[in-house]
Design a protein around this motif. Structure first.
Motif, PDB file in Angstrom:
ATOM      1  N   ILE A 153      21.723  49.562  -2.535  1.00  0.00           N
ATOM      2  CA  ILE A 153      21.394  48.802  -3.749  1.00  0.00           C
ATOM      3  C   ILE A 153      20.118  49.349  -4.384  1.00  0.00           C
TER       4      ILE A 153
ATOM      5  N   LEU B 251      30.754  46.287  -2.140  1.00  0.00           N
ATOM      6  CA  LEU B 251      30.104  45.950  -0.866  1.00  0.00           C
ATOM      7  C   LEU B 251      31.051  46.196   0.308  1.00  0.00           C
TER       8      LEU B 251
ATOM      9  N   VAL C 290      25.211  44.064  -8.114  1.00  0.00           N
ATOM     10  CA  VAL C 290      24.115  43.685  -7.227  1.00  0.00           C
ATOM     11  C   VAL C 290      22.836  44.480  -7.472  1.00  0.00           C
TER      12      VAL C 290
ATOM     13  N   ILE D 210      17.877  43.937  -9.168  1.00  0.00           N
ATOM     14  CA  ILE D 210      16.735  44.696  -8.645  1.00  0.00           C
ATOM     15  C   ILE D 210      16.033  45.409  -9.797  1.00  0.00           C
TER      16      ILE D 210
ATOM     17  N   THR E  60      14.714  40.338 -10.720  1.00  0.00           N
ATOM     18  CA  THR E  60      15.052  38.939 -10.423  1.00  0.00           C
ATOM     19  C   THR E  60      15.565  38.732  -9.005  1.00  0.00           C
ATOM     20  N   THR E  61      15.945  39.816  -8.345  1.00  0.00           N
ATOM     21  CA  THR E  61      16.339  39.714  -6.934  1.00  0.00           C
ATOM     22  C   THR E  61      15.519  40.711  -6.122  1.00  0.00           C
ATOM     23  N   PHE E  62      15.545  40.553  -4.789  1.00  0.00           N
ATOM     24  CA  PHE E  62      14.612  41.283  -3.924  1.00  0.00           C
ATOM     25  C   PHE E  62      15.308  41.904  -2.722  1.00  0.00           C
ATOM     26  N   LEU E  63      14.691  42.988  -2.207  1.00  0.00           N
ATOM     27  CA  LEU E  63      15.299  43.694  -1.077  1.00  0.00           C
ATOM     28  C   LEU E  63      14.455  43.656   0.187  1.00  0.00           C
TER      29      LEU E  63
ATOM     30  N   PRO F 250      15.636  35.304  -4.061  1.00  0.00           N
ATOM     31  CA  PRO F 250      16.965  35.626  -3.542  1.00  0.00           C
ATOM     32  C   PRO F 250      17.202  37.113  -3.335  1.00  0.00           C
ATOM     33  N   CYS F 251      17.972  37.448  -2.333  1.00  0.00           N
ATOM     34  CA  CYS F 251      18.465  38.816  -2.189  1.00  0.00           C
ATOM     35  C   CYS F 251      19.589  39.002  -3.209  1.00  0.00           C
ATOM     36  N   PRO F 252      20.021  40.236  -3.427  1.00  0.00           N
ATOM     37  CA  PRO F 252      21.030  40.479  -4.464  1.00  0.00           C
ATOM     38  C   PRO F 252      22.384  39.818  -4.204  1.00  0.00           C
ATOM     39  N   VAL F 253      22.648  39.423  -2.971  1.00  0.00           N
ATOM     40  CA  VAL F 253      23.944  38.802  -2.700  1.00  0.00           C
ATOM     41  C   VAL F 253      23.815  37.327  -2.341  1.00  0.00           C
TER      42      VAL F 253
END
Lengths: 144, 144
Positions: free
Chosen positions: A14, A77, A131, A135, A139-142, B105-108
């Motif tokens: 991702i 995925l 997905v 990133i 707005t989303t995190f890894l 949140p994570c991407p999923v």
DNA sequence: TTAATAAAAGACATAAATGTCTTTTATTGA
DNA sequence: TCAATAAAAGACATTTATGTCTTTTATTAA
């Protein structure tokens, strides 16, 4: 749910994908930092993803890993999970019976069928594009 | 999905429960045979289930394991899973982030939420009575 | 009260997953 | 062509899950 290898593999893919809009290659050091994973171990996992045609790599100066823009909609995925963990998450009997089937069901066969189908459907219908966009946008995190 | 320990634990509990209509106690040797699991390892797992008040045990001559008839409706698959594997199957982030949440949140995150909720709901609403009846009738199986 | 029995407890063994390190191979730019 | 770079490959190390064995404790029935 998934192995650590698989979690790292998905997170790395991702992250790499989130950079592909500028055709940027990225090295293993930066990847491991961005997803907070052990570098050498993550490198091993990326080798598998390269072999499975999910990410691309090039050696030497200015080398690194990348995802092709045209692959963003193609890669799901599900493909990443199967490449690393195999299909056992979808197919394995919930109670570990080797020959569990409609004809020879374990006591939870029917109940697990739906859960596993839902998971499989979700993974098969979630693209890398979907997905990685969060990133890119932040707005989303890894990690953490 | 679950650890081997958890699979053996569920299978053993279902088998023990299937015998509780005649208040029969059953020994570890027979249990391991009937669910095709390593005996000593299974014994360890049953200790955990006893401590968690899921099955009963008694030592000595004519001792063994049993499930109380009045517990058949009370015990759910969820309780067995939590006792052995903990609640990580429902609660853990799909990508392994330690602080994944609605705010971070994570991407999923959104996609996994539903799958994990479905799994949790199914496990919480499946009673021992429901899954042991097929074993008693011979329509479902605990090995191979 | 003693011998037989069966689970509990704890130490130990093996296998699999996770993680690290070094060497090799390929690529690039000077 | 050569030095620098970065992934690939392979050997090795550590940790966790899985599995075994022996000793202890509790119970029963003779």
């Amino acid at each position: 749910m998934f192995s650590k290898s698989c979690e790292y593999g998905i997170r790395a893919t991702i992250f790499i994908a989130s950079l592909c809009y500028n055709d940027t290659k990225v090295g293993i050091k930066e990847i491991a930092q961005e997803i907070d994973s052990p570098m050498a171990f993550t490198a091993k996992i990326l080798q598998v993803l390269v072999k499975n045609d999910i990410i691309k790599s090039s050696k030497g100066v200015r080398g690194g890993f990348m995802v092709l823009k045209e692959d963003l909609k193609r890669i799901t995925l599900s493909q990443i999970v199967v490449a690393i963990d195999g299909d056992s998450v979808f197919l394995r009997c919930g109670l570990g019976l080797s020959n569990c089937s409609e004809d020879h069901p374990c006591p939870v066969h029917e109940k697990f069928k739906f859960v596993k189908q839902d998971l499989a459907f979700m993974l098969e219908n979630t693209t890398l594009e979907e997905v990685s966009i969060g990133i890119k946008k932040g707005t989303t995190f890894l990690k953490y």
